[in-house]
Enzyme design. Structure first.
Site, PDB file in Angstrom:
ATOM      1  CB  THR A  63      -0.965   0.031   1.200  1.00  5.89           C
ATOM      2  OG1 THR A  63      -0.232   0.068   2.426  1.00  5.89           O
ATOM      3  CG2 THR A  63      -1.879  -1.187   1.180  1.00  5.89           C
ATOM      4  CB  VAL A  78      -3.730   7.395  -0.971  1.00  5.28           C
ATOM      5  CG1 VAL A  78      -3.549   8.888  -0.752  1.00  5.28           C
ATOM      6  CG2 VAL A  78      -3.161   7.018  -2.324  1.00  5.28           C
ATOM      7  CG  HIS A  79      -1.924   3.310   3.534  1.00  5.01           C
ATOM      8  ND1 HIS A  79      -0.696   2.734   3.311  1.00  5.01           N
ATOM      9  CD2 HIS A  79      -1.679   4.431   4.263  1.00  5.01           C
ATOM     10  CE1 HIS A  79       0.251   3.449   3.884  1.00  5.01           C
ATOM     11  NE2 HIS A  79      -0.328   4.491   4.465  1.00  5.01           N
ATOM     12  CG  ASP A  80      -7.573   3.467   4.549  1.00 14.63           C
ATOM     13  OD1 ASP A  80      -6.830   2.488   4.735  1.00 14.63           O
ATOM     14  OD2 ASP A  80      -7.906   4.247   5.459  1.00 14.63           O
TER      15      ASP A  80
END
Length: 334
Positions: free
Chosen positions: A203, A249-251
């Site tokens: 991620t 910006v993982h999510d």
């Protein structure tokens, strides 16, 4: 037959959670059937306010939502206002006048159980914050794993440095006991659904740059202005942390992965292949003086235990950003 993705979101908004929620609201093939907000990035009542605000801003105020657990299972809640701002949305101001008209009776764990029973075998779930509510839901309904169609968890650092302590990722670090409970429960043999763990290894490859941000946020649409203001704070934080003027910006990546994987299994030819995963056994360290909250993958089967997860092992970041920008701008650009 409804071929849309029936998506359940457990989150702790949070700037990248905000981005994930906007994406899910924007995608024409996604029905957000429920959401839970619990403490992580900021305290529980604040993330609930943020969830309500972004659902209103994104034009889906009808989504049923619940307040999640106030505290982790085995420790006090710690938060990261320095990363996400004092209210969890950076410089963005959400429509806080939105009334909580669709808050359901009961807590987040119960909403997990209710949605899994409402959509048995059809519910695609993403956990974008700590695993607390899911762990509590497993206590309420031990058969929950057999009722999910898919489960994606943003969390962990395997062959990668942590972003909280040297070996730990924030979501797992915030509630190690909950993550341990989830992977222990999914160790039962014969399940059709195993969690897909999406660790920092992949991620953190999703770096929002100023150029990508400009492409995403150009214009005066309220949603895009909110994203722009949130990302300004997030990028300033990453720069102060020595990572450059970018944002991990993982999510939104994990949410887009879950949506496209679901659409692909439904036979939708337009679905994207955003990443690949490998089956393994995951466990969570609870006692280590230096490593509490570390996620460990048994890649070589040293534990001689059944697989209990799949781990994301590749991420197509270029395809993701193009898809994310196109999806959000098609829905919200004026």
């Amino acid at each position: 037959m409804n071929r849309n993705v029936q998506l359940f979101i457990d989150c702790d908004p949070g700037i990248d959670d905000l981005m994930a929620l906007v994406y899910a609201a924007a995608h024409p093939r996604v029905d957000i059937v429920g959401a839970v907000a619990s403490g992580g990035n900021v305290p529980t009542e604040t993330v609930a306010r943020n969830l309500r605000g972004v659902l209103h801003l994104a034009g889906v105020p009808e989504v049923p939502w619940a307040l999640g657990a106030k505290d982790p299972l085995g420790q006090r809640l710690t938060t990261t206002e320095e990363t996400h701002g004092p209210f969890g949305t950076g410089y963005a101001q959400l429509p806080l006048q939105a009334e909580p008209t669709n808050r359901v009776t009961g807590e987040g764990a119960q909403l997990w159980v209710d949605m899994a029973n409402t959509y048995p075998g059809e519910l695609d779930a993403v956990v974008l914050g700590p695993c607390t509510n899911l762990a509590l839901a497993l206590d309420l309904d031990p058969e929950l794993p057999s009722k999910l169609r898919s489960l994606y968890i943003m969390g962990g650092a395997l062959n990668h440095t942590g972003n909280t302590m040297p070996t730990t990722e924030w979501n797992i670090h915030t509630d190690p006991e909950a993550a341990y409970k989830v992977f222990e429960t999914f160790s039962q043999p014969g399940l059709k659904c195993y969690p897909v763990l999406c660790p920092l290894d992949q991620t953190e490859k999703n770096e929002m740059t100023p150029e990508l941000r400009a492409r995403l946020c150009a214009g005066e649409a309220p949603v895009l202005k909110a994203l722009d203001n949130a990302l300004q704070f997030y990028m300033e934080f990453h720069e102060s942390d020595g990572l450059g003027f970018i944002a991990h910006v993982h999510d939104p990546f994990v949410t887009a992965l879950a949506v496209n994987d679901s659409l692909r299994t439904k036979g939708e030819s337009e679905a994207l292949m955003l990443g690949e995963s490998t089956a393994t056994t995951i466990d969570v360290e609870l006692d280590g003086r230096l490593t509490r909250g570390q996620t460990v993958a048994d890649w070589r089967r040293r534990w001689n235990r059944e697989h209990n997860a799949r781990v994301l092992t590749s991420a197509d970041t270029e395809e993701f950003f193009q898809h994310y920008i196109d999806t959000v701008r098609k829905a919200f650009a004026l």
